[in-house]
Scaffold this motif. Structure first.
Motif, PDB file in Angstrom:
ATOM      1  N   CYS A 147       0.839  -1.217   0.000  1.00  0.00           N
ATOM      2  CA  CYS A 147       0.000   0.000   0.000  1.00  0.00           C
ATOM      3  C   CYS A 147       0.868   1.259   0.000  1.00  0.00           C
ATOM      4  CB  CYS A 147      -0.892  -0.015   1.243  1.00  0.00           C
ATOM      5  SG  CYS A 147      -1.883   1.456   1.432  1.00  0.00           S
ATOM      6  N   CYS A 153      -8.743   3.829  -2.536  1.00  0.00           N
ATOM      7  CA  CYS A 153      -9.699   2.866  -1.972  1.00  0.00           C
ATOM      8  C   CYS A 153     -10.751   3.552  -1.103  1.00  0.00           C
ATOM      9  CB  CYS A 153      -8.983   1.764  -1.202  1.00  0.00           C
ATOM     10  SG  CYS A 153      -7.926   2.331   0.147  1.00  0.00           S
ATOM     11  N   ALA A 170      -7.688   0.898   3.512  1.00  0.00           N
ATOM     12  CA  ALA A 170      -6.225   0.887   3.631  1.00  0.00           C
ATOM     13  C   ALA A 170      -5.785   0.655   5.070  1.00  0.00           C
ATOM     14  CB  ALA A 170      -5.632   2.194   3.097  1.00  0.00           C
ATOM     15  N   CYS A 207     -12.750  -1.121  -3.393  1.00  0.00           N
ATOM     16  CA  CYS A 207     -11.408  -0.787  -2.895  1.00  0.00           C
ATOM     17  C   CYS A 207     -10.353  -1.618  -3.626  1.00  0.00           C
ATOM     18  CB  CYS A 207     -11.318  -1.004  -1.385  1.00  0.00           C
ATOM     19  SG  CYS A 207     -11.851  -2.641  -0.853  1.00  0.00           S
ATOM     20  N   THR A 208     -10.657  -2.894  -3.807  1.00  0.00           N
ATOM     21  CA  THR A 208      -9.724  -3.790  -4.489  1.00  0.00           C
ATOM     22  C   THR A 208      -9.652  -3.464  -5.977  1.00  0.00           C
ATOM     23  OG1 THR A 208     -10.011  -5.538  -2.883  1.00  0.00           O
ATOM     24  CG2 THR A 208      -9.382  -6.225  -5.097  1.00  0.00           C
ATOM     25  N   CYS A 211      -7.368  -0.339  -6.539  1.00  0.00           N
ATOM     26  CA  CYS A 211      -6.029  -0.284  -5.942  1.00  0.00           C
ATOM     27  C   CYS A 211      -4.939  -0.431  -7.014  1.00  0.00           C
ATOM     28  CB  CYS A 211      -5.872  -1.384  -4.887  1.00  0.00           C
ATOM     29  SG  CYS A 211      -4.218  -1.376  -4.169  1.00  0.00           S
ATOM     30  N   LYS A 213      -1.889  -0.964  -6.610  1.00  0.00           N
ATOM     31  CA  LYS A 213      -0.816  -1.860  -6.169  1.00  0.00           C
ATOM     32  C   LYS A 213      -1.314  -3.269  -5.876  1.00  0.00           C
ATOM     33  CE  LYS A 213       2.342   1.192  -6.512  1.00  0.00           C
ATOM     34  NZ  LYS A 213       3.411   1.040  -7.501  1.00  0.00           N
TER      35      LYS A 213
END
Ligand code: FES
Length: 239
Positions: A147, A153, A170, A207-208, A211, A213
């Motif tokens: 993160c 997110c 997060a 959120c996923t 993201c 990363k």
């Protein structure tokens, strides 16, 4: 060729509401949205305010809403938007300080509430000893350690946008980063096993999806729900 960028402007004390201002910027094949903003700042309007630093997807400071989606502006090409226009707004869910700059104090407080450090019984930070770890033990939490605190997110999370008390993706992913670390002796049950923490997550998974990363906070939260449920029947269970 040029592309129109519609940029949200807000000056505290001067504007009652944010307004959009249009700028024409060159549409170059290798320009990210951030390059367009830098062009505006350098050539067209030096009063525009926004955050950025590394320009390579590492610092996490350039997150904004691009055509309604939370994105890292240094990693989003202008050409993704065809002929345009491209609409740039501050991240949703946070108070706007000025133009595209948001106030992240609430997030920073939430982040520190999960105790994002190694908890060692009988030892206080800063820890100076070395604690050996196998590659498998590293793999157990590595995904959650990627993160960069870009807050995409939070901006995408329908729960956080409606309920500012929600701990958010997060912070919970970071808590799991330490919970799953073989060197850590805590489990952060007091912060995570709450209605406004893991139990507030409705598992929408946005959120996923956003993201950059691939941290997968949604998975981290669902895993902790299982941990918390187990611990309620087996109080000595930690992971
Ligand atoms: Fe650092 Fe975009 S400028 S992540």
């Amino acid at each position: 060729r040029t592309i129109r960028m519609e940029v949200s402007r807000y000056r505290p004390g001067e504007d009652a509401e944010p307004v959009f201002q249009d700028y024409e910027v060159p549409l170059m094949a290798d320009w990210a949205v951030l390059d367009g903003l830098n062009y505006i700042k350098d050539r067209l309007d030096g009063s525009l305010s926004y955050r950025w630093s590394c320009r390579m997807g590492v610092c996490g400071s350039c997150g904004m809403n691009v055509n309604g989606e939370p994105r890292l502006t240094c990693g989003t090409f202008l050409t993704e938007y065809g002929e345009g226009p491209v609409r740039i707004e501050p991240l949703k869910g946070f108070p706007v300080i000025r133009d595209l700059v948001v106030d992240i104090d609430d997030f920073l407080a939430k982040l520190s509430s999960v105790r994002p450090w190694l908890i060692r019984e009988g030892e206080e930070p800063p820890l100076t000893a070395e604690y050996a770890q196998t590659p498998e033990q590293l793999e157990a939490y590595k995904q959650y350690s990627m993160c960069i605190n870009c807050l995409l997110c939070y901006s995408a999370c329908p729960v956080y946008v409606l309920d500012p008390d929600f701990l958010g993706p997060a912070a919970m992913a970071l808590a799991q980063r330490y919970n799953l670390d073989s060197r850590d002796m805590g489990d952060r049950f007091d912060v995570l096993n709450l209605e406004d923490s893991v139990w507030g997550c409705t598992f929408v998974g946005e959120c996923t999806s956003v993201c950059p990363k691939h941290v997968d906070p949604a998975e981290a939260i669902q895993r902790y729900k299982l941990t918390a449920a187990l611990r309620s029947v087996l109080p000595w269970s930690r992971r």
